[in-house]
Design a protein around this motif. Structure first.
Motif, short mmCIF file in Angstrom:
data_model
loop_
_atom_site.label_atom_id
_atom_site.label_comp_id
_atom_site.label_asym_id
_atom_site.label_seq_id
_atom_site.Cartn_x
_atom_site.Cartn_y
_atom_site.Cartn_z
N VAL A 40 0.84 -1.20 0.00
CA VAL A 40 0.00 0.00 0.00
C VAL A 40 0.88 1.25 0.00
CG1 VAL A 40 -1.72 1.31 1.31
CG2 VAL A 40 -1.92 -1.17 1.14
N GLY A 41 0.54 2.17 -0.90
CA GLY A 41 1.29 3.41 -1.03
C GLY A 41 1.59 3.70 -2.49
N THR A 42 2.38 4.73 -2.74
CA THR A 42 2.75 5.11 -4.10
C THR A 42 4.20 4.75 -4.35
OG1 THR A 42 1.16 6.93 -4.10
CG2 THR A 42 2.93 7.04 -5.73
N TRP A 43 4.42 4.06 -5.47
CA TRP A 43 5.74 3.58 -5.87
C TRP A 43 6.08 4.15 -7.23
CZ3 TRP A 43 8.38 0.27 -2.55
CH2 TRP A 43 7.64 -0.23 -1.49
N GLU A 44 7.35 4.47 -7.44
CA GLU A 44 7.82 5.04 -8.71
C GLU A 44 9.01 4.22 -9.20
OE1 GLU A 44 8.13 9.48 -9.98
OE2 GLU A 44 9.94 8.97 -8.83
N MET A 56 2.85 3.80 -9.54
CA MET A 56 1.69 2.97 -9.22
C MET A 56 1.32 3.25 -7.78
SD MET A 56 2.43 -0.67 -11.12
CE MET A 56 0.76 -1.30 -11.13
N THR A 57 0.04 3.55 -7.57
CA THR A 57 -0.47 3.75 -6.22
C THR A 57 -1.39 2.58 -5.89
OG1 THR A 57 -0.33 6.14 -6.38
CG2 THR A 57 -1.80 5.26 -4.70
N PHE A 58 -1.06 1.87 -4.81
CA PHE A 58 -1.86 0.74 -4.34
C PHE A 58 -2.62 1.18 -3.10
CE2 PHE A 58 1.76 -0.96 -6.59
CZ PHE A 58 1.23 -2.01 -7.34
N LYS A 59 -3.94 1.06 -3.16
CA LYS A 59 -4.79 1.43 -2.02
C LYS A 59 -5.11 0.18 -1.21
CE LYS A 59 -6.83 5.19 -4.68
NZ LYS A 59 -8.09 5.72 -5.24
N ALA A 60 -5.45 0.38 0.05
CA ALA A 60 -5.74 -0.73 0.96
C ALA A 60 -6.97 -1.53 0.54
CB ALA A 60 -5.90 -0.23 2.38
N ASP A 61 -7.85 -0.93 -0.27
CA ASP A 61 -9.08 -1.62 -0.67
C ASP A 61 -8.92 -2.50 -1.91
OD1 ASP A 61 -8.90 0.23 -2.72
OD2 ASP A 61 -10.83 1.18 -2.34
N GLY A 62 -7.67 -2.69 -2.38
CA GLY A 62 -7.42 -3.56 -3.53
C GLY A 62 -7.57 -2.86 -4.87
N THR A 63 -7.59 -1.53 -4.87
CA THR A 63 -7.64 -0.78 -6.12
C THR A 63 -6.38 0.06 -6.22
OG1 THR A 63 -8.78 1.14 -5.16
CG2 THR A 63 -10.16 -0.63 -6.05
N GLY A 64 -6.15 0.59 -7.40
CA GLY A 64 -4.98 1.44 -7.59
C GLY A 64 -5.04 2.20 -8.89
N THR A 104 6.17 -11.11 -9.03
CA THR A 104 6.76 -11.54 -7.76
C THR A 104 7.38 -10.31 -7.13
OG1 THR A 104 7.19 -13.74 -8.63
CG2 THR A 104 8.45 -13.07 -6.70
N ILE A 105 7.08 -10.08 -5.86
CA ILE A 105 7.47 -8.85 -5.17
C ILE A 105 8.36 -9.16 -3.97
CG2 ILE A 105 6.59 -6.86 -3.89
CD1 ILE A 105 5.71 -6.81 -6.77
N THR A 106 9.43 -8.40 -3.84
CA THR A 106 10.18 -8.36 -2.58
C THR A 106 10.35 -6.89 -2.21
OG1 THR A 106 12.30 -8.43 -3.76
CG2 THR A 106 11.45 -10.51 -2.95
N ILE A 107 10.16 -6.58 -0.94
CA ILE A 107 10.29 -5.21 -0.46
C ILE A 107 11.28 -5.18 0.68
CG2 ILE A 107 9.12 -3.26 0.64
CD1 ILE A 107 6.57 -4.12 -0.81
N THR A 108 12.25 -4.29 0.56
CA THR A 108 13.22 -4.03 1.62
C THR A 108 13.22 -2.53 1.86
OG1 THR A 108 14.57 -5.88 0.83
CG2 THR A 108 15.61 -4.33 2.35
N GLY A 109 12.73 -2.13 3.04
CA GLY A 109 12.64 -0.70 3.33
C GLY A 109 11.70 -0.02 2.35
N ASN A 110 12.20 0.98 1.63
CA ASN A 110 11.41 1.71 0.64
C ASN A 110 11.72 1.29 -0.79
OD1 ASN A 110 9.97 3.22 2.50
ND2 ASN A 110 11.53 4.79 2.62
N SER A 121 12.17 -5.03 -12.26
CA SER A 121 12.23 -3.57 -12.21
C SER A 121 12.33 -3.15 -10.74
CB SER A 121 11.01 -2.93 -12.87
OG SER A 121 9.81 -3.41 -12.30
N VAL A 122 13.01 -2.05 -10.51
CA VAL A 122 13.21 -1.53 -9.15
C VAL A 122 12.30 -0.32 -8.98
CG1 VAL A 122 14.88 -0.56 -7.54
CG2 VAL A 122 15.61 -2.32 -9.18
N TRP A 123 11.55 -0.31 -7.87
CA TRP A 123 10.62 0.75 -7.56
C TRP A 123 10.99 1.35 -6.22
CZ3 TRP A 123 5.95 1.57 -10.54
CH2 TRP A 123 5.81 0.70 -11.62
N LYS A 124 10.78 2.65 -6.08
CA LYS A 124 11.02 3.35 -4.81
C LYS A 124 9.69 3.89 -4.29
CE LYS A 124 15.53 3.09 -4.83
NZ LYS A 124 16.28 2.36 -3.84
N LYS A 125 9.47 3.75 -2.99
CA LYS A 125 8.26 4.29 -2.39
C LYS A 125 8.42 5.79 -2.22
CE LYS A 125 4.79 2.98 0.91
NZ LYS A 125 4.42 2.03 1.96
N ILE A 126 7.42 6.54 -2.68
CA ILE A 126 7.51 8.01 -2.59
C ILE A 126 6.42 8.56 -1.70
CG2 ILE A 126 8.69 8.29 -4.78
CD1 ILE A 126 6.02 9.06 -6.04
#
Length: 126
Positions: A40-44, A56-64, A104-110, A121-126
């Motif tokens: 959940v949040g916005t990733w660039e 991409m912005t992922f909302k808690a309700d399963g939409t984005g 397939t997703i792995t998240i470490t920090g942001n 692809s590498v995404w950063k949380k903004i």
């Protein structure tokens, strides 16, 4: 008296056997060990600029919403945790398209690594 000692010994042995079975008879049934991946949040996309970007912005309700310099697209998604690989499984689809994308997703920090079809692809949380 000897009969009482034998009975006491047998009762104690039965108690220990039952206690042992109660600890070893069942394994932990939780496949995910209670772990989740919070997307959940916005990733660039890492390396985005003002002229070329993907968010991409992922909302808690399963939409984005996916936003690029060309416009935006709304999507729905599901997210699950795969305990055998320690990764998240993201499935998303755009509202105006029948194609389902599996990542397939792995998240470490942001930082999020998104892998599909051998491409990462590498995404950063903004």
């Amino acid at each position: 008296m000897r009969h009482l000692n034998n009975l006491k010994y047998m009762a104690m042995a039965l108690f220990v056997a039952m206690l042992s079975l109660s600890f070893t008879a069942c394994s932990d049934d939780d496949d995910d060990d209670g772990k989740t991946i919070n997307i959940v949040g916005t990733w660039e996309v890492d390396g985005s600029t003002d002229a070329y970007f993907t968010r991409m912005t992922f909302k808690a309700d399963g939409t984005g919403i996916r936003v690029t310099q060309q416009g935006s697209l709304n999507f729905k998604y599901t997210m699950s945790y795969d305990s055998s690989t320690g990764t998240g499984k993201l499935k998303y689809w755009y509202l105006d398209d029948d194609t389902v994308y599996n990542e397939t997703i792995t998240i470490t920090g942001n930082t999020m690594m998104m892998t599909s079809g051998g491409s990462t692809s590498v995404w950063k949380k903004i």
